[in-house]
Design a protein around this motif. Structure first.
Motif, PDB file in Angstrom:
ATOM      1  N   GLY A 183       0.802  -1.210   0.000  1.00  0.00           N
ATOM      2  CA  GLY A 183       0.000   0.000   0.000  1.00  0.00           C
ATOM      3  C   GLY A 183       0.837   1.262   0.000  1.00  0.00           C
ATOM      4  N   LEU A 184       0.285   2.311  -0.559  1.00  0.00           N
ATOM      5  CA  LEU A 184       0.935   3.626  -0.646  1.00  0.00           C
ATOM      6  C   LEU A 184       0.097   4.643   0.111  1.00  0.00           C
ATOM      7  CD1 LEU A 184       2.934   5.710  -1.859  1.00  0.00           C
ATOM      8  CD2 LEU A 184       1.482   5.758  -3.897  1.00  0.00           C
ATOM      9  N   ILE A 185       0.742   5.384   1.014  1.00  0.00           N
ATOM     10  CA  ILE A 185       0.088   6.453   1.769  1.00  0.00           C
ATOM     11  C   ILE A 185       0.765   7.774   1.410  1.00  0.00           C
ATOM     12  CG2 ILE A 185      -0.418   7.381   4.056  1.00  0.00           C
ATOM     13  CD1 ILE A 185      -0.353   4.535   5.117  1.00  0.00           C
ATOM     14  N   ASP A 186      -0.039   8.795   1.169  1.00  0.00           N
ATOM     15  CA  ASP A 186       0.497  10.107   0.810  1.00  0.00           C
ATOM     16  C   ASP A 186      -0.155  11.176   1.680  1.00  0.00           C
ATOM     17  OD1 ASP A 186       1.888  12.045  -1.119  1.00  0.00           O
ATOM     18  OD2 ASP A 186      -0.204  12.682  -1.273  1.00  0.00           O
ATOM     19  N   LEU A 187       0.669  11.978   2.335  1.00  0.00           N
ATOM     20  CA  LEU A 187       0.214  13.128   3.124  1.00  0.00           C
ATOM     21  C   LEU A 187       0.791  14.384   2.498  1.00  0.00           C
ATOM     22  CD1 LEU A 187      -1.197  14.265   5.676  1.00  0.00           C
ATOM     23  CD2 LEU A 187       0.995  13.973   6.868  1.00  0.00           C
ATOM     24  N   THR A 188      -0.072  15.289   2.064  1.00  0.00           N
ATOM     25  CA  THR A 188       0.352  16.475   1.324  1.00  0.00           C
ATOM     26  C   THR A 188      -0.311  17.719   1.902  1.00  0.00           C
ATOM     27  OG1 THR A 188       0.609  15.212  -0.724  1.00  0.00           O
ATOM     28  CG2 THR A 188       0.409  17.585  -0.948  1.00  0.00           C
ATOM     29  N   PHE A 214       4.754   7.256   1.730  1.00  0.00           N
ATOM     30  CA  PHE A 214       5.281   6.031   2.349  1.00  0.00           C
ATOM     31  C   PHE A 214       4.724   4.828   1.613  1.00  0.00           C
ATOM     32  CE2 PHE A 214       5.001   2.487   5.340  1.00  0.00           C
ATOM     33  CZ  PHE A 214       6.328   2.398   5.754  1.00  0.00           C
ATOM     34  N   PHE A 215       5.616   3.932   1.222  1.00  0.00           N
ATOM     35  CA  PHE A 215       5.255   2.764   0.430  1.00  0.00           C
ATOM     36  C   PHE A 215       5.672   1.506   1.185  1.00  0.00           C
ATOM     37  CE2 PHE A 215       5.814   0.633  -3.990  1.00  0.00           C
ATOM     38  CZ  PHE A 215       4.500   0.198  -3.969  1.00  0.00           C
ATOM     39  N   PRO A 251      10.123  -4.806   3.051  1.00  0.00           N
ATOM     40  CA  PRO A 251      10.648  -3.657   2.306  1.00  0.00           C
ATOM     41  C   PRO A 251       9.743  -2.436   2.448  1.00  0.00           C
ATOM     42  CG  PRO A 251      10.566  -5.638   0.947  1.00  0.00           C
ATOM     43  CD  PRO A 251       9.757  -5.910   2.168  1.00  0.00           C
ATOM     44  N   THR A 252      10.362  -1.273   2.564  1.00  0.00           N
ATOM     45  CA  THR A 252       9.627  -0.009   2.621  1.00  0.00           C
ATOM     46  C   THR A 252      10.395   1.066   1.871  1.00  0.00           C
ATOM     47  OG1 THR A 252      10.685   0.649   4.705  1.00  0.00           O
ATOM     48  CG2 THR A 252       8.577  -0.536   4.861  1.00  0.00           C
TER      49      THR A 252
END
Length: 376
Positions: A90-95, A112-113, A133-134
């Motif tokens: 999963g991919l999380i994006d905070l902008t 964050f991946f 893995p991250t």
């Protein structure tokens, strides 16, 4: 398909089961930087260089922030990735962004991946360790208006990719890199096509220009430096309805891998800037192959009363350069402070690992409070 093969697919690396002479994709490190992290642009076929400014402009074109109507905004997106194969990537994006005045805006994002868990075994199949893995990228940007219609931006980014987390292998370590983006945006909101009011825009974002990355201090990998060029036209049908059409082209500014393995050492020893220059003319197949390295996106958005949006798009990548081809659909809803967007990816090949990809984005804008208070 085993988890190692999935990891190679995620990283954009060539897998032996695809190996043919004409199949020559460009491989880079840090696949995190190449995955669209939010819903609106994803619903438009991964087009966003010239769309109207929004909270998530940091990824598509940070120069758009200079034209935002809001003073402050923050958004959170989540993308379950490769769900057709596994269930824990999963991919999380905070902008977010803050506009100081009519000319200047600062922005930042954290992506964050998580690539899930991979169980390692020895040659006899005996369990040895679990690898988790991250990757993450942290960046900060500055955008500024140069005139009523034109703006520019720069972004500085720190990248960390840890593909051996938990392996216990002392010869493999996390990779670290730094990069920068340079972007520009032109917007005209006072034009007509016949008697129909329109606004149009053009955008250019050259991203991920920076150092190379290594996991073993031996082979240094290219970051996915990329040139994104796009255009958009919006038709104001009436006071409540509008329709916009947007299109992007993308070109990785990374040299094409040689077909001769004896030339790989020279390929990996090449510097980043040299690689960017050579990326326009080094394809083994000549001009035809260079053109195959250009990816195309087109999308359309219908907006009602600046509250509800319906979107659709199409993305194309040449078969021998990765073979990603898909349609996308999505919708968005905005009311005062909050906005919610969702997108869904439909690949042309039902067996694609990208099948059934969903993205969810939630936005928060401070100017929404001002609108609420102004009514009281």
């Amino acid at each position: 398909m085993n988890r190692l093969t999935v990891l190679l697919l995620v990283l954009g690396m060539s897998v032996s089961i695809f190996a043919e002479d004409e199949y020559n994709p460009i491989s880079t490190a840090v696949s995190l930087l190449t995955i669209s992290p939010e819903s609106r642009g994803s619903a438009l076929g991964d087009a966003g260089a010239a769309t109207s400014p929004d909270i998530f402009s940091q990824y598509w074109n940070p120069a758009k922030y200079a034209f935002t109507d809001e003073q402050f905004g923050v958004g959170l997106s989540y993308t379950p990735w490769l769900r057709a194969l596994v269930n824990d990537i999963g991919l999380i994006d905070l902008t977010g962004f803050y506009r100081f005045d009519d000319l200047q805006t600062v922005s930042g994002s954290l992506r964050f991946f998580s690539l899930g868990e991979i169980k390692g075994t020895d040659k006899d199949g005996t369990y040895m360790s679990t690898i988790e893995p991250t990757e993450f990228a942290l960046d900060v940007g500055y955008s500024r208006k140069f005139s009523e219609n034109w703006s520019g931006a720069v972004v500085f980014r720190y990248i960390r990719s840890d593909l051996s987390n938990g392996s216990g292998d002392a010869d493999i370590h996390a990779g670290n890199a730094f990069s920068a983006d340079v972007a520009t945006y032109y917007h005209n909101d006072d034009a007509y096509l016949g008697e129909t009011p329109i606004n149009y825009a053009f955008g250019l974002n050259i991203s991920n220009i920076g150092s190379k990355l290594t996991y073993d201090d031996d082979r240094y990998l290219f970051l996915p430096a990329n040139m994104k060029l796009g255009g958009m036209i919006n038709f104001d049908v009436d006071d409540y309805n509008s329709v916009s059409i947007t299109a992007d082209i993308n070109k990785l500014l990374v040299p094409t891998p040689p077909l001769d393995n004896d030339e790989l050492d020279d390929y990996y020893d090449m510097g980043s800037l040299e690689g960017i220059v050579k990326s326009f003319s080094d394809a083994p197949g000549g001009f035809k192959e260079e053109m195959q390295e250009v990816m195309f996106s087109i999308g359309a958005e219908y907006l009602y009363n600046e509250i509800f949006a319906v979107r659709g798009g199409y993305f194309y990548e040449a078969e021998n350069k990765g073979n990603r081809e898909f349609f996308s659909v999505g919708a968005g809803f905005k009311m005062n402070v909050f906005s919610l967007d969702v997108s869904y990816l439909v690949p042309t090949d039902s067996s694609s690992p990208l099948a059934n990809t969903l993205r969810f984005s939630l936005g928060f804008g401070v100017d929404g409070f001002k609108k609420i208070f102004s009514r009281q």
